[in-house]
Design a protein around this motif. Sequence first.
Motif, short mmCIF file in Angstrom:
data_model
loop_
_atom_site.label_atom_id
_atom_site.label_comp_id
_atom_site.label_asym_id
_atom_site.label_seq_id
_atom_site.Cartn_x
_atom_site.Cartn_y
_atom_site.Cartn_z
N ARG A 130 0.84 -1.21 0.00
CA ARG A 130 0.00 0.00 0.00
C ARG A 130 0.88 1.25 0.00
O ARG A 130 0.59 2.22 -0.70
CB ARG A 130 -0.90 0.03 1.22
N LEU A 131 1.91 1.21 0.82
CA LEU A 131 2.80 2.36 0.91
C LEU A 131 3.56 2.57 -0.41
O LEU A 131 3.75 3.70 -0.85
CB LEU A 131 3.78 2.19 2.07
N LEU A 132 3.97 1.46 -1.04
CA LEU A 132 4.66 1.56 -2.32
C LEU A 132 3.74 2.15 -3.38
O LEU A 132 4.16 3.01 -4.17
CB LEU A 132 5.18 0.20 -2.76
N LEU A 133 2.50 1.73 -3.39
CA LEU A 133 1.55 2.27 -4.35
C LEU A 133 1.39 3.78 -4.15
O LEU A 133 1.38 4.55 -5.11
CB LEU A 133 0.20 1.58 -4.21
N PHE A 134 1.27 4.20 -2.92
CA PHE A 134 1.15 5.63 -2.63
C PHE A 134 2.42 6.37 -3.05
O PHE A 134 2.35 7.46 -3.62
CB PHE A 134 0.86 5.84 -1.14
N ALA A 135 3.56 5.79 -2.78
CA ALA A 135 4.84 6.43 -3.13
C ALA A 135 4.99 6.59 -4.64
O ALA A 135 5.66 7.51 -5.10
CB ALA A 135 6.01 5.61 -2.56
N ARG A 136 4.37 5.71 -5.42
CA ARG A 136 4.46 5.81 -6.88
C ARG A 136 3.88 7.12 -7.39
O ARG A 136 4.26 7.60 -8.44
CB ARG A 136 3.75 4.63 -7.55
N GLY A 137 2.95 7.70 -6.64
CA GLY A 137 2.41 9.01 -7.00
C GLY A 137 3.39 10.14 -6.81
O GLY A 137 3.22 11.23 -7.34
N TRP A 138 4.44 9.88 -6.04
CA TRP A 138 5.45 10.89 -5.75
C TRP A 138 6.76 10.66 -6.47
O TRP A 138 7.67 11.48 -6.36
CB TRP A 138 5.72 10.93 -4.24
N ALA A 139 6.87 9.57 -7.18
CA ALA A 139 8.16 9.21 -7.78
C ALA A 139 8.00 8.94 -9.27
O ALA A 139 6.98 8.41 -9.70
CB ALA A 139 8.72 7.98 -7.08
N THR A 173 9.72 6.77 -11.04
CA THR A 173 9.94 5.37 -11.37
C THR A 173 9.62 4.50 -10.17
O THR A 173 9.56 4.97 -9.03
CB THR A 173 11.40 5.08 -11.79
N ARG A 174 9.45 3.21 -10.41
CA ARG A 174 9.19 2.27 -9.32
C ARG A 174 10.37 2.24 -8.35
O ARG A 174 10.19 2.18 -7.14
CB ARG A 174 8.93 0.87 -9.90
N GLU A 175 11.57 2.30 -8.89
CA GLU A 175 12.76 2.26 -8.04
C GLU A 175 12.81 3.48 -7.11
O GLU A 175 13.15 3.35 -5.93
CB GLU A 175 14.04 2.19 -8.89
N ASP A 176 12.48 4.65 -7.64
CA ASP A 176 12.44 5.86 -6.80
C ASP A 176 11.36 5.73 -5.73
O ASP A 176 11.55 6.18 -4.60
CB ASP A 176 12.20 7.10 -7.65
N ALA A 177 10.23 5.13 -6.09
CA ALA A 177 9.16 4.92 -5.12
C ALA A 177 9.62 3.98 -4.00
O ALA A 177 9.35 4.21 -2.82
CB ALA A 177 7.91 4.36 -5.80
N GLU A 178 10.34 2.93 -4.38
CA GLU A 178 10.89 2.02 -3.38
C GLU A 178 11.86 2.76 -2.46
O GLU A 178 11.87 2.52 -1.24
CB GLU A 178 11.58 0.84 -4.05
N ASN A 180 7.12 10.74 -16.22
CA ASN A 180 6.69 9.67 -15.30
C ASN A 180 6.37 8.41 -16.08
O ASN A 180 5.88 8.46 -17.19
CB ASN A 180 5.45 10.11 -14.53
N ASP A 181 6.68 7.28 -15.48
CA ASP A 181 6.34 6.00 -16.11
C ASP A 181 5.46 5.18 -15.18
O ASP A 181 5.87 4.24 -14.57
CB ASP A 181 7.59 5.22 -16.50
N PHE A 182 4.22 5.58 -15.09
CA PHE A 182 3.29 4.96 -14.16
C PHE A 182 2.60 3.73 -14.74
O PHE A 182 1.52 3.37 -14.31
CB PHE A 182 2.19 5.96 -13.77
N THR A 183 3.19 3.07 -15.71
CA THR A 183 2.48 1.99 -16.38
C THR A 183 2.06 0.86 -15.45
O THR A 183 1.11 0.16 -15.76
CB THR A 183 3.33 1.39 -17.51
#
Length: 176
Positions: A19-28, A30-35, A91-94
């Motif tokens: 859940r936290l990773l999904l939320f972080a994807r809105g701020w990053a 890439t997935r790696e930046d969200a992680e 952004n690459d939110f795919t």
Amino acid sequence: MKVCVSAAWKAWVAEFGPRLLLFARGWAPTREDAEDLVQEAILRLWNYQQDKGGGVPDLPLAFSTIRFCGLNHHRSESRRRKREESIIYLNDFTDVWLDPSVEDDEDAVRLRDAVQKLSTKLREVVTMKIWGGLTFAQISEALAISQNTAASRYRYALEQLAQDMRRLKEERHGIA
């Protein structure tokens, strides 16, 4: 005691990490930046909770900390880009919205795209409410807004999504 605290944190991260990773994807971007944002937030929460006995944090505090880390990351990136006069990254939110394994489902892809097009304020509330499972009280605490504002943003986001999905359905089925 340390073993119990460690086990509690592991269980907490296992339960709420996605859940936290999904939320972080809105701020990053890439997935790696969200992680990285989630990792930074968990580290901050760990240090903060050590002063309070070492227990796991409340979920709204975790969302708020990710938001704070995301804002800091955004500010740092903006300053760096200005200094270096670099190209703005897209952004690459795919793989963000809905289950990424549902790539073949056209409706899921359309909904994912519609959610991505929401403003940041609306997308945050939708993510925290639907995918994060938070109440409006918890969302208001995490975003430092009133409960009424959180509820209004949620309703407005749902209205926008419903309108977008109706329009897409009409286009797909040739309804005028």
